[in-house]
Design an enzyme around this catalytic site. Structure first.
Site, mmCIF file in Angstrom:
data_model
loop_
_atom_site.group_PDB
_atom_site.id
_atom_site.type_symbol
_atom_site.label_atom_id
_atom_site.label_comp_id
_atom_site.label_asym_id
_atom_site.label_seq_id
_atom_site.Cartn_x
_atom_site.Cartn_y
_atom_site.Cartn_z
ATOM 1 N N LYS A 196 -1.790 -3.762 -3.557
ATOM 2 C CA LYS A 196 -1.570 -4.080 -2.199
ATOM 3 C C LYS A 196 -1.600 -5.927 -2.176
ATOM 4 O O LYS A 196 -2.386 -6.345 -2.674
ATOM 5 C CB LYS A 196 -2.477 -3.583 -1.332
ATOM 6 C CG LYS A 196 -2.554 -4.380 0.257
ATOM 7 C CD LYS A 196 -3.287 -3.654 1.202
ATOM 8 C CE LYS A 196 -3.341 -4.378 2.535
ATOM 9 N NZ LYS A 196 -4.127 -3.885 3.560
ATOM 10 N N ARG A 206 -1.697 -6.755 12.279
ATOM 11 C CA ARG A 206 -2.778 -7.500 13.022
ATOM 12 C C ARG A 206 -2.586 -7.733 14.297
ATOM 13 O O ARG A 206 -3.705 -7.728 15.075
ATOM 14 C CB ARG A 206 -2.974 -8.616 12.047
ATOM 15 C CG ARG A 206 -3.060 -8.509 10.456
ATOM 16 C CD ARG A 206 -3.177 -9.726 9.914
ATOM 17 N NE ARG A 206 -3.347 -9.352 8.139
ATOM 18 C CZ ARG A 206 -3.002 -10.160 7.307
ATOM 19 N NH1 ARG A 206 -2.829 -11.616 7.522
ATOM 20 N NH2 ARG A 206 -3.265 -9.700 6.079
ATOM 21 N N LYS A 218 -6.495 -13.405 2.799
ATOM 22 C CA LYS A 218 -6.927 -12.353 2.261
ATOM 23 C C LYS A 218 -6.693 -12.376 0.684
ATOM 24 O O LYS A 218 -6.613 -11.403 -0.084
ATOM 25 C CB LYS A 218 -6.554 -10.984 2.718
ATOM 26 C CG LYS A 218 -7.088 -10.773 4.292
ATOM 27 C CD LYS A 218 -6.569 -9.225 4.880
ATOM 28 C CE LYS A 218 -6.979 -9.131 6.173
ATOM 29 N NZ LYS A 218 -6.941 -7.684 6.656
ATOM 30 N N GLU A 234 -3.976 -2.726 -11.796
ATOM 31 C CA GLU A 234 -4.969 -2.128 -10.562
ATOM 32 C C GLU A 234 -4.673 -0.659 -10.515
ATOM 33 O O GLU A 234 -5.486 0.063 -10.028
ATOM 34 C CB GLU A 234 -4.329 -3.034 -9.171
ATOM 35 C CG GLU A 234 -4.884 -4.249 -9.089
ATOM 36 C CD GLU A 234 -6.216 -4.295 -8.524
ATOM 37 O OE1 GLU A 234 -6.836 -3.214 -8.361
ATOM 38 O OE2 GLU A 234 -6.674 -5.287 -7.993
ATOM 39 N N LYS A 249 2.468 -1.967 -1.662
ATOM 40 C CA LYS A 249 2.534 -2.362 -0.379
ATOM 41 C C LYS A 249 2.666 -3.845 -0.333
ATOM 42 O O LYS A 249 1.947 -4.579 -1.261
ATOM 43 C CB LYS A 249 1.389 -2.187 0.369
ATOM 44 C CG LYS A 249 1.513 -2.422 1.964
ATOM 45 C CD LYS A 249 0.127 -2.008 2.388
ATOM 46 C CE LYS A 249 -0.011 -2.600 3.844
ATOM 47 N NZ LYS A 249 -1.301 -2.230 4.446
ATOM 48 N N SER A 275 4.830 -3.369 8.643
ATOM 49 C CA SER A 275 5.047 -3.642 9.891
ATOM 50 C C SER A 275 6.112 -4.962 10.064
ATOM 51 O O SER A 275 7.127 -4.925 11.007
ATOM 52 C CB SER A 275 3.711 -4.107 10.675
ATOM 53 O OG SER A 275 3.259 -5.269 10.170
ATOM 54 N N TYR A 314 7.053 3.169 9.805
ATOM 55 C CA TYR A 314 7.115 2.910 11.562
ATOM 56 C C TYR A 314 8.455 3.796 12.134
ATOM 57 O O TYR A 314 8.396 4.103 12.997
ATOM 58 C CB TYR A 314 6.716 1.733 11.897
ATOM 59 C CG TYR A 314 5.624 1.171 11.450
ATOM 60 C CD1 TYR A 314 4.290 1.594 12.113
ATOM 61 C CD2 TYR A 314 5.351 0.126 10.503
ATOM 62 C CE1 TYR A 314 3.164 1.041 11.553
ATOM 63 C CE2 TYR A 314 4.426 -0.250 9.981
ATOM 64 C CZ TYR A 314 3.118 0.074 10.391
ATOM 65 O OH TYR A 314 1.927 -0.278 10.045
HETATM 66 C C1 PBG Z 1 -5.796 -3.780 6.633
HETATM 67 C C2 PBG Z 1 -4.494 -3.141 6.476
HETATM 68 C C3 PBG Z 1 -3.347 -3.912 6.759
HETATM 69 C C4 PBG Z 1 -2.166 -3.077 6.832
HETATM 70 C C5 PBG Z 1 -2.752 -1.705 6.687
HETATM 71 N N1 PBG Z 1 -4.142 -1.750 6.639
HETATM 72 C C6 PBG Z 1 -3.253 -5.269 7.170
HETATM 73 C C7 PBG Z 1 -3.765 -6.329 6.189
HETATM 74 O O1 PBG Z 1 -4.209 -5.911 5.060
HETATM 75 O O2 PBG Z 1 -4.319 -7.332 6.916
HETATM 76 C C8 PBG Z 1 -0.645 -3.520 7.059
HETATM 77 C C9 PBG Z 1 0.087 -2.552 7.391
HETATM 78 C C10 PBG Z 1 1.276 -3.245 8.193
HETATM 79 O O3 PBG Z 1 1.519 -4.093 8.000
HETATM 80 O O4 PBG Z 1 2.174 -2.164 8.606
HETATM 81 N N2 PBG Z 1 -6.725 -3.073 5.924
#
Ligand code: PBG
Length: 325
Positions: A196, A206, A218, A234, A249, A275, A314
């Site tokens: 990720k 968010r 992050k 990982e 991701k 998203s 989505y």
């Molecule tokens: C947070 C989380 C995120 C997403 C899924 N779980 C956002 C982040 O890491 O800040 C993102 C999913 C998306 O953007 O569709 N644990």
């Protein structure tokens, strides 16, 4: 010309193209993310995700049944936690009657066969909007992992089929597996967000959960998008620690990573079409600059072709409808 090989022969009609197509999408490839809110009968559009909604549990059940009837076999639950329940330790995440736990029970009761995946990370519950516990301005690993393990057990107790840790703490897959075993949840799976990346494409998500980090970013836990070898490291570690499914991701800017990981592991690989990727297609389609349906199918086919046998998207419902015809 006298060509021995004419590649266009196999492209000349829809029938021939269908015969030789290497990648075929099916509704059960998709995992539908759902945003759940407190209340009854409420459906709110997410401003940066046109056509996507936060829903109360009752309306979520209708959505889940509709996804099931279209052939989608899995949902991934996220909840929007009330501000007054947020703290630094994710206390509400462990509440057996918290929104996630109630939603999980309700969905399993209404549509028992649907595979329910639950997000495990502290950000929706954190006053800081971070995925872990904050101490002296840092996101501390080991105390966070202890909470994530408890949270996972609580989701399993509510009936979750698959726990989906999205936090990127070190050692959490092993700790979650151990905790599940210890509590007797030996049929609960783990889908690890293994590779990720710290990505700008999570912006609209968010907004959906009001979970943007209150300070900093992050990057001390999510991966640097410059890195490929680290993704393999990982992921192999997560498999060793007991992940049943691994994930890359985001998806579209990371197709090379999906392929690399597909070639290296013997568990199913998933990808999260996030998203921001949804928002880009929606925005361009709204402007009349892209054919939305074609963009959806081409994007998802590309992600599957890269090596993802499961795609959190989505567009799950739209794509299932398009495929079913
Ligand atoms: C947070 C989380 C995120 C997403 C899924 N779980 C956002 C982040 O890491 O800040 C993102 C999913 C998306 O953007 O569709 N644990």
């Amino acid at each position: 010309m006298h060509l021995i090989r004419r590649n266009r022969i196999l492209r000349q009609s829809p029938a021939i193209r269908a015969m030789v197509a290497e990648t075929i999408l099916k509704p059960s490839d998709f995992i539908a993310p759902l945003f759940i809110i407190e209340g009854q009968g409420v459906k709110e559009e997410i401003s940066s995700m046109k056509g996507y909604y936060r829903m109360t549990v009752d309306l979520t059940l209708v959505e889940v049944k509709s996804l099931w009837s279209l052939g989608v076999r899995s949902v991934l639950l996220f909840i929007k936690c009330k501000d007054e329940l947020k703290d630094n330790n994710g206390t509400e995440a462990l509440n057996p009657d918290g929104l996630m736990q109630r939603a999980t029970r309700a969905i399993k009761a209404a549509c028992p066969e649907m595979v329910v995946m639950t997000d495990v990370a502290l950000d929706p519950f954190s006053t800081y909007g971070h995925d872990g516990i904050v101490a002296d301005g840092e996101i501390v690993n080991d105390p966070t992992v202890a909470v994530l393990a408890k949270m996972s057990v609580s989701h399993a107790a509510a009936g979750a089929d698959i726990i989906a840790p999205s936090d990127m703490m070190d050692g959490r897959i092993g700790a979650i597996r151990e905790a599940l075993e210890q509590e007797g949840y030996n049929k609960t799976g783990i889908m690890a967000y293994s590779a990720k990346y710290a990505s700008c494409f999570y912006g609209p998500f968010r907004d959906a959960l009001d979970s943007a980090p209150g300070f900093g970013d992050k990057k001390t836990y999510q991966m640097d998008y410059a890195n490929r070898i680290e993704a393999v490291k990982e992921t192999l570690m997560d498999v060793e620690e007991g992940a049943d499914i691994v994930m890359v991701k985001p998806a579209m800017a990371y197709l090379d990573i999906i392929r690399e990981i597909k070639d290296r592991v013997d568990v199913p690989v998933s990808a999260y079409h996030v998203s921001g990727e949804y928002a880009m297609i929606k925005a361009a389609a709204q402007m009349g600059w892209l054919d939305e349906n074609k963009a959806i199918i081409e994007s998802l086919t590309g992600i599957k072709r890269a090596g993802a046998s499961l795609i959190a998207t989505y567009f799950a419902k739209d794509a299932a409808r398009l495929i079913n015809g």
